[in-house]
Write an enzyme that holds these catalytic residues in place. Structure first.
Site, mmCIF file in Angstrom:
data_model
loop_
_atom_site.group_PDB
_atom_site.id
_atom_site.type_symbol
_atom_site.label_atom_id
_atom_site.label_comp_id
_atom_site.label_asym_id
_atom_site.label_seq_id
_atom_site.Cartn_x
_atom_site.Cartn_y
_atom_site.Cartn_z
ATOM 1 N N ARG A 32 0.908 -1.100 0.247
ATOM 2 C CA ARG A 32 0.539 -0.136 0.121
ATOM 3 C C ARG A 32 0.970 1.126 0.331
ATOM 4 O O ARG A 32 2.254 1.486 0.733
ATOM 5 C CB ARG A 32 -1.044 0.197 0.630
ATOM 6 C CG ARG A 32 -1.946 -1.251 1.387
ATOM 7 C CD ARG A 32 -2.525 -1.178 2.049
ATOM 8 N NE ARG A 32 -3.360 -2.683 2.633
ATOM 9 C CZ ARG A 32 -3.889 -3.776 2.136
ATOM 10 N NH1 ARG A 32 -4.580 -2.378 1.408
ATOM 11 N NH2 ARG A 32 -4.373 -4.624 2.790
ATOM 12 N N THR B 211 -8.669 -9.819 -5.687
ATOM 13 C CA THR B 211 -9.017 -9.720 -4.277
ATOM 14 C C THR B 211 -9.939 -11.203 -3.777
ATOM 15 O O THR B 211 -10.823 -11.372 -4.253
ATOM 16 C CB THR B 211 -10.120 -8.283 -4.009
ATOM 17 O OG1 THR B 211 -10.643 -8.118 -1.891
ATOM 18 C CG2 THR B 211 -10.855 -7.674 -4.948
#
Lengths: 328, 328, 328, 328
Positions: free
Chosen positions: D76, D130
């Site tokens: 991230r 995901t």
């Protein structure tokens, strides 16, 4: 006299472990083979006190060799720890004509069996069924091998995501008093560090080891922690500690938990259970009692239960050294 | 002198087996730990003759402990069986400064190593990597445990469909000369009968056993057959034979084949490989040679390779008896 | 009228597939939920003719959602193809008070149901249970997803050993008339080439493709072959052909066989089975008949069985193109 | 113009999911097939800003289709949320001659891509990677199917021990904002109750349901709980609550955690990834941008990313009903 035994009871007791069903099957089939009656006792000593029995023939254990858990259920039973409780259990066994029993469980269950034998001169043989591998007199307890496979398969998955994010994971595995699962699964999963109840390596060493691992260019780190590790910190506290003292890591925690007890047993545990089950029945029919079936040097052995529960298994120093070398 | 060894070669040879990568990793990491150089030799003796070498440091074996196959590849190499071939290999090793090697493989590979040692006084240590478990001097070879799990998982699946259709399956597992996989996987999978190379139980007995199984009310039957079983019939011929002589069964065949060699190694094989790899390097550094690392009574041992390849592993009679009793 | 149906039969028929137990459970539980009686019919039409029935309540299907095979067993039944046979079956159903049934199986089983409905005006609903995914009117049949996972897990293992030895493997997967398993498992396993019944790519192309694969530096090659592939050669003949015409490869063969039908169903198949089972019972209670439950665009649908068995599923051209691109 | 694109970047971003490697492989191989250069960008936007690039040819993605995690790593990246950060990234891409990119990730990653496109008119295509299945415009996200299988396999194991001890387990699965994993894994594992973020069924209902389950004679109960379930209690608090209000149960807790993200992808996810990767590259070469590849009705589709991240996936009401019925 061997000939005195006409009906054998079998039950599972304490925490369940993979391979218990295979052991039940082996006891039942050996009884059938040797023309002795076999009775399943449900929920361990609890069911024994309630007379929760079921006659079992060879076909009643079809297709269970590969099933986790125990078809006879298991329970922990406080009343059996009293003399009155045991008397109730004995009366139930007598009423059902059961002459002897095979108890599949851990040291708590064995202690009960020993006391029972002493009080009622009732023949008992134990099979070590526990994933913890903490019983003296056997190199492997039933379920240990399967639990290790479950643990490393889980850690392999965690490694995937750890590597992808360059993370550090603390993975808690079972083992309150002994570190056999942690040590073996840790080596098997390529853990950077392994924390066990038998030895306190100290938090300083942990930090050193993690620092070195990062410097060496590893893409992820896994620390395997036994429930009862001696650092005095659980996995969540270890996470906080490392985040505070070594802020170079993105740390996560995973507690493998009860799934380590379940699942289809490995081939090793199925074969072990089959061999142990045969031996347990044969020992009873030969007039033996108060013994635990074990495996040592790939040979099925018998050890006095009194030794099995008092003796201590030791953590494998050589394997700890192997672990150290592997984290180079 | 131990100090004489500065650079150790490692390679895999013969049929691959799960755990070979874990063993390579252990050899490489132990070398790194003990500050000795390590060189990977590709494709066994073939790559040795071609000088197909690669220096390996601790990081070069990251994330391989859980991988099947061998990152160093494997091959069978005819030219190495000639004196000229071995001379070429020796020259390559010398050119690369390699002082000793660890060979991970089966008896064929070990024989080559022994001859090589004799001719060039070159230190060699063996690690038994084969799924067949047919090496004397070790209770378990590397990959045997994993192959057993693969086999029983496959047979569990076949059992699902066998039970649903009340069928008989002949399942062929690996084992040309030895029946260890067949016997253990057969017991682990709850097979009705197990046919192995070591003993000819006879086709009559097979028919009897199957007849009894059907009469006893079993919903399916699995017969596990080693490749080299002594009945003289392969699984397809066995199917025909039973269909002709015992037409009460709907018979099917399954040959498990090469998948038994692959897959992520079990925790057992990973730990075993790690322990063996450490011992192999340490033995070389202590000046030892011509020895095979093994495990006996849960202790890592060293056995002369000459014994390992000449000695015979015997089929476990007790386990054959267990198998008989279990099919009651 | 929906209210006319008081007792629903359920059975599995034809080749078993993973998820059948989950579907049985769903039918039984939906009946319990909607206060309709449910009767399990053993061994498909065979058991129907013999009146081999068993009343099933919600608890009778505990702990079967994750089991391969079918607890109701399955069989192929020739007598049911005769008018007399069906009359016998009808009489048995009437005697047991069964008003309607849910058949879980493939097109053969559906054809029987349709004929039965026509002759006796008996309400029937089908659930497509087959690993082949060859039923029109549903994107997925029950068991297809699990069979694919089983196949790729096996091929992953074979890949381990293929890579270690730089080998070429021909792997046969199920599919006599359709190539859905071969195409999907082939793409999923990263196969170099996929041979299916729907299209003959020709042996020339195979040789070209294998030559290119070798030149491109791949360490191993897997060719996935459906049982009914159109080259006219089975895997053993393909091996010989390639060994003769392209002697650069060390070729091996593996036939995955019946294990593709077994094993614990995937989550996808369990959820699909649950949804289909609910819909099947609801459709019957709404007075519907001669319909097959399917899934299309993630929605549970109903298709006339007559269409389901006549319509053809087509091989996915886009996926064949994807396969081509992936072997670059 | 399609022809304008000569070099395509590919990266994974956000939480990793099984199938990401298969998607990377598909993008790389499609580029090779279509003679476009392909560059792997490490650690998502972070690596993009640092120019952490690597040219990838067809062989560089050998043997990764079956690996969990992502070989390109993921991260991230806060700086990329600033205009300055994105300028740095853009400069790096331009310097490397990268004309377009494929981003494999979730909605956060897609939002970044969209902003990036707006600011620099840079072609971007998204692949939904995901395990949460929370992206609008695709029935399945990459990794969802594998995560479900992992979850049900774990719960199957927990069920073994739950059944053996007649216990109640609260099992936490992933899903902070959406309950797709909980609902599907719950149905697949035969859970008694499923608690999700989308709907608060209330603690009263939970107690009622558990009471009914006990009365109905079930031997164990599993309640599957999404991380973000709406009862306002986590699994440990739920345990306490039930122990207090319904003391008939022996309650345990298990948090499956990160292992749900790892592991070898299922065949479904591998095939999906392959199809999506091909489409992503083709879309870029056709001059398209700001689109996400999805699968709907078994067809590969393109949806504006702006819709994909704004639209909401809804919990499947029909499946919730199926779950209710199954717990009869």
């Amino acid at each position: 006299m061997a000939s005195a035994i006409k009906k054998i009871g079998v039950f599972t007791s304490g925490g369940d472990s993979p391979g218990m069903n295979a052991a039940i099957r082996a006891v039942v089939r050996t009884c059938a083979y040797l023309k002795v009656e076999c009775v399943g006792i449900y929920r361990g000593y609890e069911g024994m006190m309630e007379g929760d029995f079921k006659v079992m023939d060879a076909r009643s254990v079809n297709n269970i060799i590969n099933k986790g858990g125990t078809i006879l259920k298991s329970a922990r039973c406080l009343p059996f720890r009293t003399k009155e409780g045991r008397q109730v259990a004995y009366d139930q066994l007598k009423k059902a004509g059961i002459d002897a029993f095979v108890v599949i469980g851990g040291d708590g269950s064995f202690t009960g069996a020993l006391t029972f034998n002493k009080e009622f001169d009732f023949p008992v043989i134990g099979i070590p069924g526990t994933i913890d591998n903490d019983i003296f007199g056997t190199t492997y307890t039933l379920g240990f091998d399967t639990a290790l496979n479950t643990a490393v398969e889980c850690i392999d998955k965690i490694r995937d995501t750890a590597s992808s994010h360059n993370r550090l994971f603390f993975v808690e595995v079972m083992g309150r008093d002994v570190g056999h699962i942690a040590l073996n699964a840790g080596v098997g999963a390529g853990a950077e560090e392994i924390l066990i109840p038998e030895e306190n390596l100290g938090l300083e060493r942990l930090l050193e080891s993690l620092k070195r691992s990062k410097q060496s260019g590893k893409s992820s780190s896994i620390v395997v922690v036994a429930e009862g590790d001696k650092t005095g910190k659980n996995v969540f506290e270890l996470k906080e500690y490392v985040e505070e003292h070594l802020p170079i890591y993105d740390v996560r925690v995973s507690v493998l938990g009860h799934m380590q007890r379940g699942g289809a047993p490995s081939c090793f545990d199925r074969v072990l259970a089959s061999r142990m089950g045969v031996k347990a029945v044969e020992a009873l029919l030969e007039g033996k009692t108060n013994l635990m079936v074990g495996i040592q040097d790939n040979t099925i052995t018998l050890t006095p239960i009194s030794k099995a529960i008092k003796g201590h298994t030791k953590i494998d120093k050589e394997l700890m050294r192997v672990s150290d070398i592997m984290t180079t």
